[in-house]
Design an enzyme around this catalytic site. Structure first.
Site, PDB file in Angstrom:
ATOM      1  N   ASP A  83       1.088  -0.712   0.187  1.00  0.00           N
ATOM      2  CA  ASP A  83       0.403  -0.250   0.134  1.00  0.00           C
ATOM      3  C   ASP A  83       0.627   1.322  -0.248  1.00  0.00           C
ATOM      4  OD1 ASP A  83      -2.330   1.300   0.035  1.00  0.00           O
ATOM      5  OD2 ASP A  83      -3.191  -0.265   1.599  1.00  0.00           O
ATOM      6  N   ASP A 102     -10.405   2.844  -3.165  1.00  0.00           N
ATOM      7  CA  ASP A 102     -11.039   1.904  -2.983  1.00  0.00           C
ATOM      8  C   ASP A 102     -12.799   2.011  -2.842  1.00  0.00           C
ATOM      9  OD1 ASP A 102      -8.355   1.936  -1.201  1.00  0.00           O
ATOM     10  OD2 ASP A 102      -9.392   2.017   0.573  1.00  0.00           O
TER      11      ASP A 102
HETATM   12  C1  GLA Z   1      -6.028   1.303   1.576  1.00  0.00           C
HETATM   13  C2  GLA Z   1      -6.238   0.275   0.814  1.00  0.00           C
HETATM   14  C3  GLA Z   1      -7.495  -0.649   0.887  1.00  0.00           C
HETATM   15  C4  GLA Z   1      -7.303  -1.826   2.054  1.00  0.00           C
HETATM   16  C5  GLA Z   1      -6.406  -0.661   3.309  1.00  0.00           C
HETATM   17  C6  GLA Z   1      -6.207  -1.252   4.443  1.00  0.00           C
HETATM   18  O1  GLA Z   1      -7.135   1.977   1.783  1.00  0.00           O
HETATM   19  O2  GLA Z   1      -6.431   0.314  -0.703  1.00  0.00           O
HETATM   20  O3  GLA Z   1      -7.819  -2.269   0.218  1.00  0.00           O
HETATM   21  O4  GLA Z   1      -5.735  -2.308   1.787  1.00  0.00           O
HETATM   22  O5  GLA Z   1      -6.180   0.552   2.854  1.00  0.00           O
HETATM   23  O6  GLA Z   1      -6.134  -0.278   5.898  1.00  0.00           O
END
Ligand code: GLA
Length: 416
Positions: free
Chosen positions: A155, A213
């Site tokens: 990430d 997301d």
């Molecule tokens: C980000 C990612 C998500 C998830 C969260 C976890 O938002 O884009 O897919 O992995 O972090 O904290």
């Protein structure tokens, strides 16, 4: 002469890419992630409330529900497993959530015939505030390898906006994974903010997220004008399609556009996918997500409760004919050939010479589609197999039929 110089230049470019590709090869020399990775990811269902008991149960359910047999062969552990570092700076799991350790969990998951993925971040802390890997890349990669990890989602929370810094940080971890002595596929998760389709494959990623997301909703009611806006309003299924389909040419075996997790079967569950208006979708909309993610070659990471799937969720997630399009060996992402307020029509060639098409009705009413295959660049007569009806529905140079609001029809076309 000019032509020769040009072809030398093209060859040089290809060789350039070749050396980059070499970075992404498995230890035995084959392509890492030759088809889009598939599996089940912890995030939308559990958020960071994960533990070894629940993950074991989910792994069992992936076998008993038929998910593994259908191709979902990864258990992807997302954020929330970390318990800091020990006195030698080795990353350790949270001892309460994972009292037996990740190695034992990985052994269990492997014994079920599944691979296992884990999660970290290119900064000191992850998105949910747990210990991450910046400046510990080699050490963490070695730790992951010693546990038997097969996949890393990496990430970008807490890291600088700059594209060059992102490339450097991702390359550092990709190199560390390649040096770890184990094949570990690398998922780049910087949400499409720095055009990763241009560089993620070159720095050693097998896939890269294209948007913020996914939320469990069809689309934002207010038109979204920029990709960046999706972070604050949340990305629905249609928003992600709109912000991902232009990058088809960057995808191929070992390097995929990742449209984020499937929300199929969540039905508005509270948690990460329920935030920012994620109130849930209809089964027709979930069927569309499955169709569009499949034809666009996205990794397929289910996130619903596989221990308790209803008939419709199973019908959608376990559709082997649709999964076969996603996993087709040619690895050609579909191109959006028709795009207007009512329709999106996607087309892709398949390894055996067939074509797959997906016809999405974006509008709020049932519509009559009249698709001449020639308009899609397909100048032949075809046998038309409906991959949701599981039968041949016609023969010829066109398909006319009804498509419900938000429905996606998916066909396999065989030349006759
Ligand atoms: C980000 C990612 C998500 C998830 C969260 C976890 O938002 O884009 O897919 O992995 O972090 O904290």
């Amino acid at each position: 002469m000019k032509k020769q110089i040009l072809s030398l230049f093209v060859i040089a470019l290809c060789l350039g890419n070749g050396s980059v590709e070499a970075q992404s090869k498995s230890i035995d020399g084959s392509i890492l992630s030759p088809t889009p990775p598939m599996g089940w990811m912890t995030w939308n269902y559990f958020a960071d409330n994960i533990n070894e008991k629940d993950i074991r149960e989910m792994a069992d359910a992936m076998v008993s529900s038929g998910m593994l047999a259908a191709g979902y062969d990864h258990m992807f552990i997302d954020d929330g497993w970390q318990g800091g570092r020990d006195n030698k700076n080795n990353m350790i799991p949270d001892p309460v959530k994972f009292p037996s350790g990740i190695k034992a969990l990985a052994d269990y998951v492997h014994s079920k015939g599944l691979k296992i993925g884990i999660y970290s971040d290119a900064a000191p802390l992850t998105c949910a505030g747990y210990t991450a890997s910046l400046n510990f890349e080699e050490q963490d990669a070695k730790t992951f390898a010693s546990w038997g990890i097969d996949y890393l989602k990496y990430d970008y929370c807490g890291a600088p906006d700059d594209m060059e810094i992102a490339k450097t940080r991702y390359k550092k971890m990709a190199d560390a994974l390649r040096k770890s002595g184990r094949d570990i596929a690398f998922g780049i998760c910087e949400w499409g903010d720095r055009k990763p389709w241009l560089w993620a494959g070159q720095v050693g990623g097998q896939l890269w997220r294209t948007t913020a997301d996914v939320r469990d909703k069809w689309k934002n009611t207010k038109a979204v004008k920029t990709r960046g806006e999706l972070h604050s309003v949340g990305a629905g299924i249609l928003d992600i399609v709109d912000y991902s389909h232009d990058y088809a040419s960057y995808a191929g075996p070992g390097h995929w556009n990742d449209l984020d997790m499937l929300v199929v079967g969540l039905y508005g569950k509270e948690g990460p996918s329920g935030a920012l208006g994620g109130v849930g979708c209809t089964d027709t909309e979930y069927q569309s997500q499955m169709s569009l993610w499949s034809i666009m070659n996205s990794p397929l990471a289910a996130t619903n409760d596989v221990r308790n799937m209803n008939v419709e969720t199973k019908r959608i997630l376990l559709n082997k004919e649709v999964i076969a399009i996603n996993q087709d060996a040619l690895g050609k992402q579909a191109v959006c050939k028709i795009k207007n307020d009512t329709w999106n029509v996607f087309v892709r060639p398949l390894a055996n010479g067939d074509f797959a098409i997906a016809i999405l009705n974006r509008s709020e009413a049932t519509q009559n589609a009249k698709i001449n295959f020639a308009e899609l660049g397909l100048n032949a007569s075809f046998e038309i197999r409906d991959l949701w009806e599981h039968k041949v529905v016609g023969k010829g140079k066109k398909w006319n039929g009804k498509v419900k609001s938000h429905e996606t029809k998916m066909f396999r076309l065989k030349k006759i």
